[in-house]
Design a protein around this motif. Sequence first.
Motif, PDB file in Angstrom:
ATOM      1  N   TYR B 239       4.181  16.454  -5.613  1.00  0.00           N
ATOM      2  CA  TYR B 239       5.169  15.450  -5.215  1.00  0.00           C
ATOM      3  C   TYR B 239       4.546  14.082  -4.926  1.00  0.00           C
ATOM      4  N   PRO B 240       3.431  14.028  -4.180  1.00  0.00           N
ATOM      5  CA  PRO B 240       2.832  12.714  -3.922  1.00  0.00           C
ATOM      6  C   PRO B 240       2.449  11.999  -5.206  1.00  0.00           C
ATOM      7  N   LEU B 241       1.993  12.779  -6.199  1.00  0.00           N
ATOM      8  CA  LEU B 241       1.661  12.191  -7.495  1.00  0.00           C
ATOM      9  C   LEU B 241       2.908  11.613  -8.150  1.00  0.00           C
ATOM     10  N   ARG B 242       3.995  12.392  -8.121  1.00  0.00           N
ATOM     11  CA  ARG B 242       5.243  11.940  -8.730  1.00  0.00           C
ATOM     12  C   ARG B 242       5.727  10.670  -8.048  1.00  0.00           C
ATOM     13  N   LEU B 243       5.482  10.641  -6.746  1.00  0.00           N
ATOM     14  CA  LEU B 243       5.933   9.500  -5.956  1.00  0.00           C
ATOM     15  C   LEU B 243       5.335   8.201  -6.487  1.00  0.00           C
ATOM     16  N   LEU B 244       4.122   8.297  -7.012  1.00  0.00           N
ATOM     17  CA  LEU B 244       3.439   7.105  -7.521  1.00  0.00           C
ATOM     18  C   LEU B 244       4.269   6.417  -8.601  1.00  0.00           C
ATOM     19  N   LYS B 245       5.101   7.185  -9.248  1.00  0.00           N
ATOM     20  CA  LYS B 245       5.856   6.652 -10.372  1.00  0.00           C
ATOM     21  C   LYS B 245       6.902   5.647  -9.902  1.00  0.00           C
ATOM     22  N   ARG B 246       7.243   5.734  -8.626  1.00  0.00           N
ATOM     23  CA  ARG B 246       8.298   4.878  -8.096  1.00  0.00           C
ATOM     24  C   ARG B 246       7.852   3.424  -7.998  1.00  0.00           C
ATOM     25  N   TYR B 247       6.545   3.209  -7.906  1.00  0.00           N
ATOM     26  CA  TYR B 247       6.068   1.858  -7.600  1.00  0.00           C
ATOM     27  C   TYR B 247       5.539   1.176  -8.842  1.00  0.00           C
ATOM     28  N   GLU B 248       6.114   0.034  -9.130  1.00  0.00           N
ATOM     29  CA  GLU B 248       5.661  -0.726 -10.278  1.00  0.00           C
ATOM     30  C   GLU B 248       4.748  -1.837  -9.782  1.00  0.00           C
ATOM     31  N   VAL B 249       3.769  -2.192 -10.587  1.00  0.00           N
ATOM     32  CA  VAL B 249       2.815  -3.201 -10.147  1.00  0.00           C
ATOM     33  C   VAL B 249       3.511  -4.539  -9.939  1.00  0.00           C
ATOM     34  N   GLY B 250       4.643  -4.740 -10.624  1.00  0.00           N
ATOM     35  CA  GLY B 250       5.383  -5.983 -10.472  1.00  0.00           C
ATOM     36  C   GLY B 250       5.806  -6.232  -9.034  1.00  0.00           C
ATOM     37  N   GLU B 251       6.047  -5.127  -8.282  1.00  0.00           N
ATOM     38  CA  GLU B 251       6.507  -5.286  -6.902  1.00  0.00           C
ATOM     39  C   GLU B 251       5.329  -5.429  -5.933  1.00  0.00           C
ATOM     40  N   LEU B 252       4.128  -5.140  -6.417  1.00  0.00           N
ATOM     41  CA  LEU B 252       2.978  -5.090  -5.530  1.00  0.00           C
ATOM     42  C   LEU B 252       2.068  -6.284  -5.806  1.00  0.00           C
ATOM     43  N   GLU B 253       1.263  -6.596  -4.827  1.00  0.00           N
ATOM     44  CA  GLU B 253       0.302  -7.684  -5.045  1.00  0.00           C
ATOM     45  C   GLU B 253      -1.051  -7.083  -5.354  1.00  0.00           C
ATOM     46  N   LEU B 254      -1.513  -7.273  -6.569  1.00  0.00           N
ATOM     47  CA  LEU B 254      -2.845  -6.787  -6.918  1.00  0.00           C
ATOM     48  C   LEU B 254      -3.823  -7.929  -6.655  1.00  0.00           C
ATOM     49  N   CYS B 255      -4.949  -7.552  -6.102  1.00  0.00           N
ATOM     50  CA  CYS B 255      -5.938  -8.602  -5.831  1.00  0.00           C
ATOM     51  C   CYS B 255      -6.559  -9.100  -7.128  1.00  0.00           C
ATOM     52  N   ASP B 256      -7.009 -10.335  -7.107  1.00  0.00           N
ATOM     53  CA  ASP B 256      -7.606 -10.902  -8.306  1.00  0.00           C
ATOM     54  C   ASP B 256      -9.118 -10.790  -8.248  1.00  0.00           C
ATOM     55  N   VAL B 257      -9.696 -10.785  -9.432  1.00  0.00           N
ATOM     56  CA  VAL B 257     -11.160 -10.788  -9.540  1.00  0.00           C
ATOM     57  C   VAL B 257     -11.508 -11.878 -10.539  1.00  0.00           C
ATOM     58  N   ASP B 258     -12.575 -12.612 -10.280  1.00  0.00           N
ATOM     59  CA  ASP B 258     -12.996 -13.617 -11.269  1.00  0.00           C
ATOM     60  C   ASP B 258     -13.420 -12.930 -12.550  1.00  0.00           C
ATOM     61  N   GLU B 259     -13.157 -13.623 -13.653  1.00  0.00           N
ATOM     62  CA  GLU B 259     -13.502 -13.034 -14.937  1.00  0.00           C
ATOM     63  C   GLU B 259     -14.993 -12.703 -14.998  1.00  0.00           C
ATOM     64  N   GLY B 260     -15.761 -13.585 -14.334  1.00  0.00           N
ATOM     65  CA  GLY B 260     -17.202 -13.402 -14.394  1.00  0.00           C
ATOM     66  C   GLY B 260     -17.662 -12.136 -13.708  1.00  0.00           C
ATOM     67  N   ALA B 261     -16.900 -11.697 -12.687  1.00  0.00           N
ATOM     68  CA  ALA B 261     -17.333 -10.537 -11.916  1.00  0.00           C
ATOM     69  C   ALA B 261     -17.023  -9.224 -12.624  1.00  0.00           C
ATOM     70  N   LEU B 262     -16.326  -9.291 -13.774  1.00  0.00           N
ATOM     71  CA  LEU B 262     -15.933  -8.056 -14.466  1.00  0.00           C
ATOM     72  C   LEU B 262     -17.122  -7.425 -15.165  1.00  0.00           C
ATOM     73  N   ASP B 263     -17.013  -6.129 -15.303  1.00  0.00           N
ATOM     74  CA  ASP B 263     -17.999  -5.403 -16.094  1.00  0.00           C
ATOM     75  C   ASP B 263     -17.653  -5.610 -17.555  1.00  0.00           C
ATOM     76  N   LYS B 264     -18.467  -6.369 -18.281  1.00  0.00           N
ATOM     77  CA  LYS B 264     -18.120  -6.744 -19.655  1.00  0.00           C
ATOM     78  C   LYS B 264     -18.020  -5.525 -20.576  1.00  0.00           C
ATOM     79  N   ASP B 265     -18.843  -4.502 -20.339  1.00  0.00           N
ATOM     80  CA  ASP B 265     -18.864  -3.349 -21.242  1.00  0.00           C
ATOM     81  C   ASP B 265     -17.611  -2.489 -21.103  1.00  0.00           C
ATOM     82  N   ALA B 266     -17.037  -2.463 -19.865  1.00  0.00           N
ATOM     83  CA  ALA B 266     -15.929  -1.523 -19.643  1.00  0.00           C
ATOM     84  C   ALA B 266     -14.625  -1.967 -20.307  1.00  0.00           C
ATOM     85  N   GLY B 267     -14.474  -3.252 -20.542  1.00  0.00           N
ATOM     86  CA  GLY B 267     -13.212  -3.722 -21.127  1.00  0.00           C
ATOM     87  C   GLY B 267     -12.104  -3.725 -20.095  1.00  0.00           C
ATOM     88  N   ALA B 268     -10.925  -4.265 -20.472  1.00  0.00           N
ATOM     89  CA  ALA B 268      -9.811  -4.315 -19.521  1.00  0.00           C
ATOM     90  C   ALA B 268      -8.529  -3.861 -20.205  1.00  0.00           C
TER      91      ALA B 268
END
Lengths: 244, 318, 381
Positions: B239-268
Amino acid sequence: MAPALCEEMRKAQIAIMLLLLAFSVFGFGYVEGLYLKFAPQRAKIVERTPFFVLALQHLAIALVPTALALAVALLTGCALHLAANDELKSLFISASSLGETFPSVAIIALSVPLLGYGNLPCMLALFIYALLPVLRNTITGLSQVQKGVTEAAKGMGMNDLQRLLKIELPLAAPIIAAGLKVALIINISAATLGASVGAGGLGVTIISGIRTYDTLLVIKGTLPVLLMALIADALLAPVSRKLD
Amino acid sequence: MISIKDLYKSYDGNEVLHGVSLDVAPGELMVLIGPSGCGKSTLLKCINRMVNFDSGTIHVGGRDVRQYREEVLRRGIGYCIQEVGLFPHMSVYENIATVPRLLKWPEPKIRERAAELTGIGGLPAGYLTKYPRQLSGGEAQRVGVLRALASDPPVLLMDEPFGAVDPLNREKLQKEFLRIQTELKKTVIFVTHDVDEAILLADRITLMDKGKVVAIDKPVGLEALLDDGFVGGFLGLEYPLRLLKRYEVGELELCDVDEGALDKDAGAVQISPETTLKDLLSMMIRSDKDYIQVRKPDGRYCRMGLEDIKWLLHYAKR
Amino acid sequence: MRKAGIRDKVGLILMSAASFMPLASLKASRLDRGSPFFLWDLPPEGLLIIGSLLALILLSGVAYARFGRDIGRYLSPRILWSLMPAALIAAVSAAGAGSTAPEGARLGLGAGFWLLCAASLILTGRDGVPNSALLAAGASLALCAYLGLMDDLSIYRELVSRRTVFLSEVANHMKLAVLSAFAATVPGVLLGYWCHVSPKARRWVMGFINLMQVIPTLSLLGLIMLPLSYLSRQLPVLADLGIRGIGFAPAFIALGLYCLLPVTANTLAGFSGVDRKALFSADAMGMTGRQKLIRIQAPLAFPVIFSGIRTALSQNIGNATIAGLVGGGGMGTLIFLGLSQAAPDLVLLGALPVILMALLLDGFLGYLEKRVRMAVLHTDD
């Protein structure tokens, strides 16, 4: 209701109706005698043929053409099914529904110029009349067998004829029986019309009853017809009931 | 808006409802859920008196439903069922116009309302002249909902309305209905046996079993009750897993990261506002790292680990 | 030539078989059985007429194959086949004119003629017989009659000599059949609705009506006659209205009773067949019982009820013949007169219109039924 009990009741019903039929054929004289006591002025009708002979004639006129029609319809229907020609099938089906629109009296009357007076024209008309519904139901019944079933039979290595006899005909039997039931009941009742073209049967009694304004005579002729039809209905009911 | 007190109902000695009490606030979407035979449908039908209850009271809008004439009560409540039950001999317009006509609305007003409804329901205007036979299952269901909304009733009863639609269309219908509901703010009682549907739609969920209310809470709140044998069994340990489906990222504030700080190999991964927390978790399980990098709809980047998702969930639950 | 379907093959086979049957017979008098003659006994003019029609059909077929379309709208082979009955009649009458038969001799049409007509009707269409072909056949036959080509046909003579009787009996027949069916409609629909509402009533009503259907038409007539004549003797009002033991009234009542079954059964089926979900919705939307009946149940049941009325009317056309036995009028009068006089042409004159009426009415009502179904249910097919 339990099926076994149902079956017993049906058998009892048929038995009772058979007894009633026997009484209405052989014992109606008692009723007439009773009636005469109250209405002695009733004209005495001279019966040219004994009543039970008329009843037997009636059965023959109704049953023989129906049996013939069943045989012909089954053979034709199976042949059409084996031929597997949909166009031909639909032609036969539309022809038989067209034919059923033809009134039975008209067919009986029209067979007279062809066959003369007597039992024959009546039997021809009843034959045609029984042929149409049974043939139509045979064709539709055979073609309505589920595709999966025939495919499975094919997969088991049955040839066309084996499939027809062992799988398709038994599965189509209720539909065919339903057609036969309709044909039989119609014919038992329509056989009375034969009297107007010189055929025997119970129609003779009914018509002479009409001509002499004798309701008792009409009832005398009608009762066996009614009982025969009901017995036919009860006899064929279990086969055609499998439909539902 | 709807207040049910101590409701009892039995059919031939079988008790279907055993003292049910329930309050639904105006504008709330209450989902009734439970195993089949738990009485949720019967409860729904008691509200517009399609089923007559034995004892207890139901108030709709402050008035006892038994004070109304049955027909008058039903005309004031929108009702929508799984089998849709559109009238096959009437066009979509006539179907929608049924209740307004029963209420003797003037025809121009009905026409206006029908046009408005097709706008709300996302149906092309040409659909009004179509006949039920010419509609697909999803379209028919949509018309069913619009028909229930036709006279703008404050209360809407829905009995597994999307149950017979294929999964893909069902999700679309659910989202659409959610959009309509946020816009119109009806008081809705929605019966379903689909836990995911309940999580997605509900303001509050009423869990029923054997004619009784087992729990009434927000979808998140039910998480706390999973240790209870029946609740855990019905909602499932995931049930807790299913619950995750209720929340869309549009409603949440995701923190930002500078492009430079990204792991270039992992991709996005590109995400959309509709991407749910469950999707994010799935992406993380799929990737071989213990974090994922996403490109947000606004073009900026974010890097998240399991801890971040958990934190987001906590944030959402508040 | 268009691809010959199975229908065309059947038509052609039937036609070639019919060619070997007696086309007509030359009869010295009305009751004479006559001496038959065959296609090859026709005089040269007769063969010429049939041959030229066949040539025309062949020509238009070839033209179709050559140009890929019909040379004229009405010159397609299929329509041309419908002229065959008229051509046959012209040919037969040529044979009659050429014979040295005494004055008063007449031509009876034989099995060959009827089968050839049936075969050419089969050849006129791919599925059914097209209306244009029926029209062409009717018009060409009318032209034959106008040109006097039918004068020697025994059935035509019978028609001419009994013209007024014939016309009035046709009218009687229609009146009897249609009025009694309509009279049965209202009680039939009410009974059917009653059966729908009350399962207890259903058992009794349907049982009774089914039993009634098993009673032979003749018996029902006979059983109605006596009580009716008794009533009319007791209540002179009835007798003044023309209600007596014989004649129109008993036939009307008997036919009406027979119509009850299809109407009642179909009404019941129509109402029970109404979508349960739609009914549930209607309740849920707050329709009262009467609103539900008028807005939902009645319209949805109507196509099925209409099909019951169609069945009733069609069977009535045939059954109305029996009225001839009790002086109720109709084509039965001619048929039974013909049977008692052993005059086959009179029988034919009575029976053919019955068949024709039954076919036309059934076709027309079938078309109406389709329209009704489409209007109510909006099916695309």
